[in-house]
Scaffold this motif. Structure first.
Motif, PDB file in Angstrom:
ATOM      1  N   LEU A 415      33.512  43.522  43.363  1.00  9.89           N
ATOM      2  CA  LEU A 415      33.711  42.123  42.987  1.00  9.89           C
ATOM      3  C   LEU A 415      33.372  41.161  44.123  1.00  9.89           C
ATOM      4  N   ALA A 416      32.970  41.703  45.248  1.00 10.40           N
ATOM      5  CA  ALA A 416      32.636  40.854  46.390  1.00 10.40           C
ATOM      6  C   ALA A 416      31.406  40.006  46.069  1.00 10.40           C
ATOM      7  N   GLY A 417      31.476  38.757  46.431  1.00 10.99           N
ATOM      8  CA  GLY A 417      30.348  37.859  46.210  1.00 10.99           C
ATOM      9  C   GLY A 417      30.316  37.193  44.846  1.00 10.99           C
ATOM     10  N   LEU A 418      31.238  37.533  43.965  1.00 11.42           N
ATOM     11  CA  LEU A 418      31.239  36.935  42.614  1.00 11.42           C
ATOM     12  C   LEU A 418      32.058  35.644  42.634  1.00 11.42           C
ATOM     13  N   ASP A 419      31.651  34.721  43.475  1.00  8.59           N
ATOM     14  CA  ASP A 419      32.413  33.493  43.646  1.00  8.59           C
ATOM     15  C   ASP A 419      32.157  32.467  42.546  1.00  8.59           C
ATOM     16  N   GLN A 420      31.281  32.802  41.578  1.00  4.24           N
ATOM     17  CA  GLN A 420      31.056  31.919  40.435  1.00  4.24           C
ATOM     18  C   GLN A 420      31.656  32.476  39.145  1.00  4.24           C
ATOM     19  N   LEU A 421      32.252  33.655  39.231  1.00  2.96           N
ATOM     20  CA  LEU A 421      32.823  34.285  38.040  1.00  2.96           C
ATOM     21  C   LEU A 421      33.995  33.471  37.519  1.00  2.96           C
ATOM     22  N   GLN A 422      33.959  33.151  36.214  1.00  6.06           N
ATOM     23  CA  GLN A 422      35.002  32.339  35.604  1.00  6.06           C
ATOM     24  C   GLN A 422      35.868  33.121  34.629  1.00  6.06           C
ATOM     25  N   GLU A 423      35.342  34.188  34.068  1.00  4.24           N
ATOM     26  CA  GLU A 423      36.100  34.962  33.083  1.00  4.24           C
ATOM     27  C   GLU A 423      35.897  36.447  33.334  1.00  4.24           C
ATOM     28  N   LEU A 424      36.994  37.179  33.438  1.00  5.76           N
ATOM     29  CA  LEU A 424      36.956  38.621  33.676  1.00  5.76           C
ATOM     30  C   LEU A 424      37.898  39.298  32.689  1.00  5.76           C
ATOM     31  N   CYS A 425      37.331  40.177  31.867  1.00  8.22           N
ATOM     32  CA  CYS A 425      38.127  40.878  30.863  1.00  8.22           C
ATOM     33  C   CYS A 425      38.203  42.356  31.213  1.00  8.22           C
ATOM     34  N   LEU A 426      39.429  42.828  31.467  1.00  8.54           N
ATOM     35  CA  LEU A 426      39.683  44.231  31.822  1.00  8.54           C
ATOM     36  C   LEU A 426      40.703  44.849  30.877  1.00  8.54           C
TER      37      LEU A 426
END
Length: 547
Positions: A415-426
């Motif tokens: 997940l490193a570098g995903l500084d634009q991620l707005q939605e994460l579904c786990l």
């Protein structure tokens, strides 16, 4: 009280002589009698109206404008009388009309829109030269009627050269009617029994832009190589829900959208797509494309392709040599087992990649599989067999879906570098709090929605992203929420804790301090009603309910 009229300058006589003078005066004065104490003559008298007379309108119908007659949904069995000749828009849908009277229809020479949708009109109920006198008619809707194999009268549209929209959908037509207006731009023939388009049936419709033939019984033999050859302006062609085994030949080069979903296509030949450089959307979902269904380079002629839908087939890998400008590749519900380092290298412009519900295992996803996808914003890998987060995810991602896999651990590196991620579904994995590595959420600075529902969490994971606004924790094993559970999420607006193991006092009174934006706390479906205490600064008290 009696209002007296003036005595015109004479000394005031007795009451009887005054009234006598008033009665004799009109006879003594020349010219027309004056209006004695009468109201203004321009004011309407009893029985008169200053409004214009009501416009003629058939009984029970409404006429909101001088050119509009609305008789829809009245269960009419006969064509209404007294329709004004000035009518330009006539709505008769949702009735029980069985036929159209020629005399009544022909007098409406100014009609532009005729809506007969959802009636009982049969082919025999249409008179010869039915629309002959309607020279200004532009839009005709005869869908959901009883038109059958007899089709339309040969001269039904004789003289109707202004028609641009014709809907014959949801009837019982077995072939495309001949002698359709040459001026057509949109033709709706979906949901009939059409098994054949006769040669030349569409040879005069050179202005046609949209053709809807879905949900019929078309086979390869029902379409000739010249069926579409004269449609030089066709942009949208829907042939979905038929029985085609191959992409039709002779498709117009002007097509922008080609819908071939839910047919029986087993193989796509490049020759059938040659010349379709302007095609933007190709929909091939729910066909029978297997391992050899899309040979390498089969889609290469489609240089302008934006979206490719292939879900619900039997593909075992991502098609090779896809168009370079492709922006959306939709491949869920196939049999893809491997994602190699170069499988997506030819599509650097991809913004959406959907590989949900395939057979991908973590060991078969190359660490450089996504390396070239620098514009990717949405990645859906739900419903696979992943046990670890994929490596090398693009920094451009806004949405990442990994629900219904077999994830057992989360580490910060993927997940490193995903500084634009707005939605994460786990959701629907096997995650436990102890298997979430320290710093996992550290670089997710833009994350607003996190779904960890239906895992094996026993308490709220610590150090959640500061930007988080929506947190899904339902369906876990959480039995206690401590006072510091949400210290790192001051922007939280919605919290879902239903169907856990919470009791009346399981949530610490201080848990929601410092959450001024919190609107929703859902604790339904727990063993006991849960006491929820919010600070007085919260704008609105959220729901706190029991089972």
């Amino acid at each position: 009280m009696v209002t007296r009229c003036p005595a015109w300058g004479h000394p005031e006589p007795s009451l009887n002589s005054q009234w006598l003078s008033l009665l004799l005066l009109p006879l003594l004065l020349p010219g027309p009698p004056p209006a004695l104490c009468m109201e203004d003559a321009s004011f309407p008298h009893l029985g008169e109206s200053s409004q214009p007379p009501p416009r003629a309108c058939p009984p029970r119908c409404s006429c909101p404008r001088a050119d509009t007659v609305d008789c829809a949904g009245l269960d009419l069995r006969v064509f209404p009388d007294h329709i004004t000749r000035a009518a330009q828009h006539l709505s008769l849908q949702n009735n029980q009309l069985q036929e159209l009277p020629y005399n009544e229809l022909s007098r409406l020479s100014g009609l532009r829109t005729l809506n007969l949708h959802n009636n009982l009109i049969s082919s025999e109920g249409l008179p010869d030269e039915a629309f002959e006198s309607l020279t200004q008619l532009q839009h005709i809707y005869v869908g959901h009627n009883k038109l059958n194999n007899a089709g339309l009268p040969p001269d039904a549209f004789h003289g109707s050269q202004a028609v641009v929209t014709l809907s014959l959908s949801s009837n019982r037509l077995s072939y495309v009617p001949p002698s359709l207006p040459s001026s057509l731009e949109r033709l709706h023939l979906q949901n009939n029994l059409i098994s054949k388009v006769p040669r030349g049936a569409l040879s005069r419709q050179t202005h046609l832009r949209e053709l809807y033939l879905q949900q019929n019984q078309l086979t390869d033999s029902g379409l000739h190589a010249t069926t579409f050859s004269k449609l030089h302006g066709l942009e949208y062609l829907d042939l979905s829900h038929n029985q085609l085994a191959a992409v039709p030949a002779g498709l117009p080069h002007t097509l922008a959208v080609l819908h071939l979903g839910r047919n029986r296509i087993r193989r796509v030949e490049a020759a059938r797509l040659r010349g379709l450089r302007g095609l933007r959307y190709l929909l091939l979902q729910h066909n029978r494309l297997g391992a050899a269904g899309l040979p390498a380079g089969a889609l290469r002629p489609l240089r302008g392709l934006h979206t490719l839908h292939l879900y619900g087939n039997g593909l075992d890998r991502v098609p090779q040599a896809l168009p370079r400008r492709l922006r959306a590749l939709v491949l869920p519900h196939n049999r893809v087992t491997t994602l190699g380092a170069r499988d997506l290298a030819a599509t650097p412009s991809l913004a959406e990649l959907n590989l949900a519900y395939n057979r991908l295992a973590s060991a078969c996803v190359h660490r450089r599989a996504f390396r070239r996808l620098r514009a990717l914003r949405s990645l859906d890998l739900a419903g696979n067999q992943l046990t670890l987060l994929p490596s090398g995810l693009p920094a451009s991602l806004r949405t990442l879906r990994l629900q219904r896999n077999q994830l057992r651990a989360l580490e910060p590196e993927p997940l490193a570098g995903l500084d634009q991620l707005q939605e994460l579904c786990l959701a629907h994995n096997r995650l436990r709090v102890g298997d979430i590595g320290p710093g996992t959420w550290h670089e997710l600075q833009a994350l607003q929605v996190l779904d960890l529902s239906h895992n094996e969490l026993s308490f709220v994971p610590p150090d959640l992203p500061e930007a988080l606004e929506e947190l899904h924790l339902q369906g876990n094993r959480i039995s206690h929420v401590g006072p510091e559970a949400f210290l790192s999420t001051p922007r939280l607006r919605a919290l879902f804790l239903r169907a856990n193991r919470l009791h009346v006092t399981s949530i610490a009174p201080e848990a929601f301090l410092g959450l001024p934006h919190l609107r929703v706390v859902d604790t339904t479906g727990n063993p006991e009603p849960v006491l929820v205490q919010l600070p007085p600064t919260a704008p609105r008290r959220p729901r706190a309910e029991g089972p």
